[in-house]
Write an enzyme that holds these catalytic residues in place. Sequence first.
Site, PDB file in Angstrom:
ATOM      1  N   ASP A 180      62.422  52.207  28.000  1.00  0.00           N
ATOM      2  CA  ASP A 180      62.026  53.155  29.032  1.00  0.00           C
ATOM      3  C   ASP A 180      60.509  53.305  28.934  1.00  0.00           C
ATOM      4  OD1 ASP A 180      64.671  53.612  29.745  1.00  0.00           O
ATOM      5  OD2 ASP A 180      64.574  55.789  29.491  1.00  0.00           O
ATOM      6  N   ASP A 192      57.138  61.390  24.644  1.00  0.00           N
ATOM      7  CA  ASP A 192      56.181  62.367  25.174  1.00  0.00           C
ATOM      8  C   ASP A 192      56.534  63.835  24.935  1.00  0.00           C
ATOM      9  OD1 ASP A 192      58.250  62.287  26.995  1.00  0.00           O
ATOM     10  OD2 ASP A 192      56.988  62.041  28.762  1.00  0.00           O
ATOM     11  N   ASP A 230      59.722  58.013  33.077  1.00  0.00           N
ATOM     12  CA  ASP A 230      60.689  57.193  32.345  1.00  0.00           C
ATOM     13  C   ASP A 230      60.686  55.755  32.841  1.00  0.00           C
ATOM     14  OD1 ASP A 230      61.237  59.741  31.524  1.00  0.00           O
ATOM     15  OD2 ASP A 230      63.350  59.732  32.085  1.00  0.00           O
ATOM     16  N   HIS A 289      62.244  59.103  24.387  1.00  0.00           N
ATOM     17  CA  HIS A 289      60.958  59.319  25.036  1.00  0.00           C
ATOM     18  C   HIS A 289      59.980  60.001  24.071  1.00  0.00           C
ATOM     19  CE1 HIS A 289      63.630  59.260  28.810  1.00  0.00           C
ATOM     20  NE2 HIS A 289      63.293  58.045  28.438  1.00  0.00           N
ATOM     21  N   CYS A 320      56.912  64.277  31.841  1.00  0.00           N
ATOM     22  CA  CYS A 320      58.012  63.432  32.338  1.00  0.00           C
ATOM     23  C   CYS A 320      58.012  63.362  33.857  1.00  0.00           C
ATOM     24  CB  CYS A 320      59.367  64.015  31.951  1.00  0.00           C
ATOM     25  SG  CYS A 320      59.511  64.576  30.284  1.00  0.00           S
TER      26      CYS A 320
HETATM   27  N1  ARG Z   1      63.714  63.764  24.261  1.00  0.00           N
HETATM   28  C1  ARG Z   1      62.806  64.859  24.501  1.00  0.00           C
HETATM   29  C2  ARG Z   1      63.396  66.136  23.955  1.00  0.00           C
HETATM   30  O1  ARG Z   1      64.466  66.526  24.353  1.00  0.00           O
HETATM   31  C3  ARG Z   1      62.525  65.011  25.949  1.00  0.00           C
HETATM   32  C4  ARG Z   1      61.588  63.968  26.452  1.00  0.00           C
HETATM   33  C5  ARG Z   1      61.686  63.871  27.903  1.00  0.00           C
HETATM   34  N2  ARG Z   1      60.702  62.942  28.371  1.00  0.00           N
HETATM   35  C6  ARG Z   1      60.818  62.256  29.476  1.00  0.00           C
HETATM   36  N3  ARG Z   1      59.839  61.442  29.806  1.00  0.00           N
HETATM   37  N4  ARG Z   1      61.883  62.348  30.242  1.00  0.00           N
HETATM   38  O2  ARG Z   1      62.795  66.757  23.100  1.00  0.00           O
END
Ligand code: ARG
Length: 373
Positions: free
Chosen positions: A196, A246, A106, A244, A351
């Site tokens: 981020d 990813d 992040d 995010h 992450c």
């Molecule tokens: N927002 C994503 C979800 O809940 C999780 C991504 C988390 N990624 C990170 N780099 N902290 O589906």
Amino acid sequence: MLKVNSWNGWDPLRHVLVGRADGTMVQAPEPAVQRDFPDDGFPRGTFGPMPEDMTAAATEELNAFAGLLAARGIRVSRPTPIDFAQTVTTPDWAQQSMFGCMPPRDVLITVGAEMLEATMSYRSRWFEYLAYRPVLQELYEHDPDMRWEAAPKPRLTDASYKPGFWDEYATITNPERLARVAVNDLALTEEEPLFDAADIARFGKDLFVQLSLVTNRKGADWLRRHFPEHRVHAVTFTNTYPLHIDATWVPLRPGLVMHAGQQLAEPELMEYFKVNDWQVVEAVQPASWRHVPRLSFCSPWLAVNILNLDRNTVCVEAEEKRLADQLVDLGFEVVPVPFRAVGPFGGGLHCATVDIHRDGVMEDYFPRRSGRF
Ligand code: ARG
């Protein structure tokens, strides 16, 4: 010999940073985010350390993952947690707690020989870079070509947040939310550049920046100006809580990207991949569909938050057996990694890591222009 070099997520991994769960907090209230876990002991407005048993279980899985990587000959660095329970202040505000340092993805992004500290947009994460400074300093000392960069520290005054956003967003329908996601009318204002690092997906010369709950247009624009040798694209997906990129748009190898089934790319982005002969595969439904663990703020799509060791080998959460089968069918060797306990600390295998060194050079995987891209 320490070296910083990484242009994408699939070249052979030589050195990686793996986060730590120690001291992670359910963070104190702040305008950027709302935490509300009434059934897990943290109703809205309350905050405090994550339960000890959960922290111990996450630490065990993180250490085992670090061990697995090391056993494959990959060098592993770890952050140095600080006291995340402390109140932090700037001349503009006080925030009653920090967050943690489990998801270094992040905060940091490596682009070539550069490691860049993101602005972040939560007050609780303003000082999180301090946990990574020992690693960054060591790299800076040992690699004469490493470029150590930090984006402008944001003020994060009330002017950076839309007043009443969370209460209002809770009352509107999903189609209304998606309409707002498409124009990034979310929690942040355009007062200052905010992003981020985990909202950036690296595909060589192309960097895709998701506009999200934590990344605004000025943030994407700052990245565009900062990386003049790259094509930097601001993109959105049909995700009502974008946070995010990813777990949404996952590069697997040149020519192959995976997307989380419900979170579709905007048509222009799909077209750009298509005209450049990329295959876009929809990930299968994750295990424990709809089951969100205690104190987690992530969705089940965390399943696709996978880490490539090279372009043929991927680390996948051990319970995601259907996803593993899908990846085997796509030609990958799958390394199963137990990581269920880490989710509530901020994410999955991608992450929890930052690429420090992968082999390879900057390549252009998108020779054809299309739409605004
Ligand atoms: N927002 C994503 C979800 O809940 C999780 C991504 C988390 N990624 C990170 N780099 N902290 O589906």
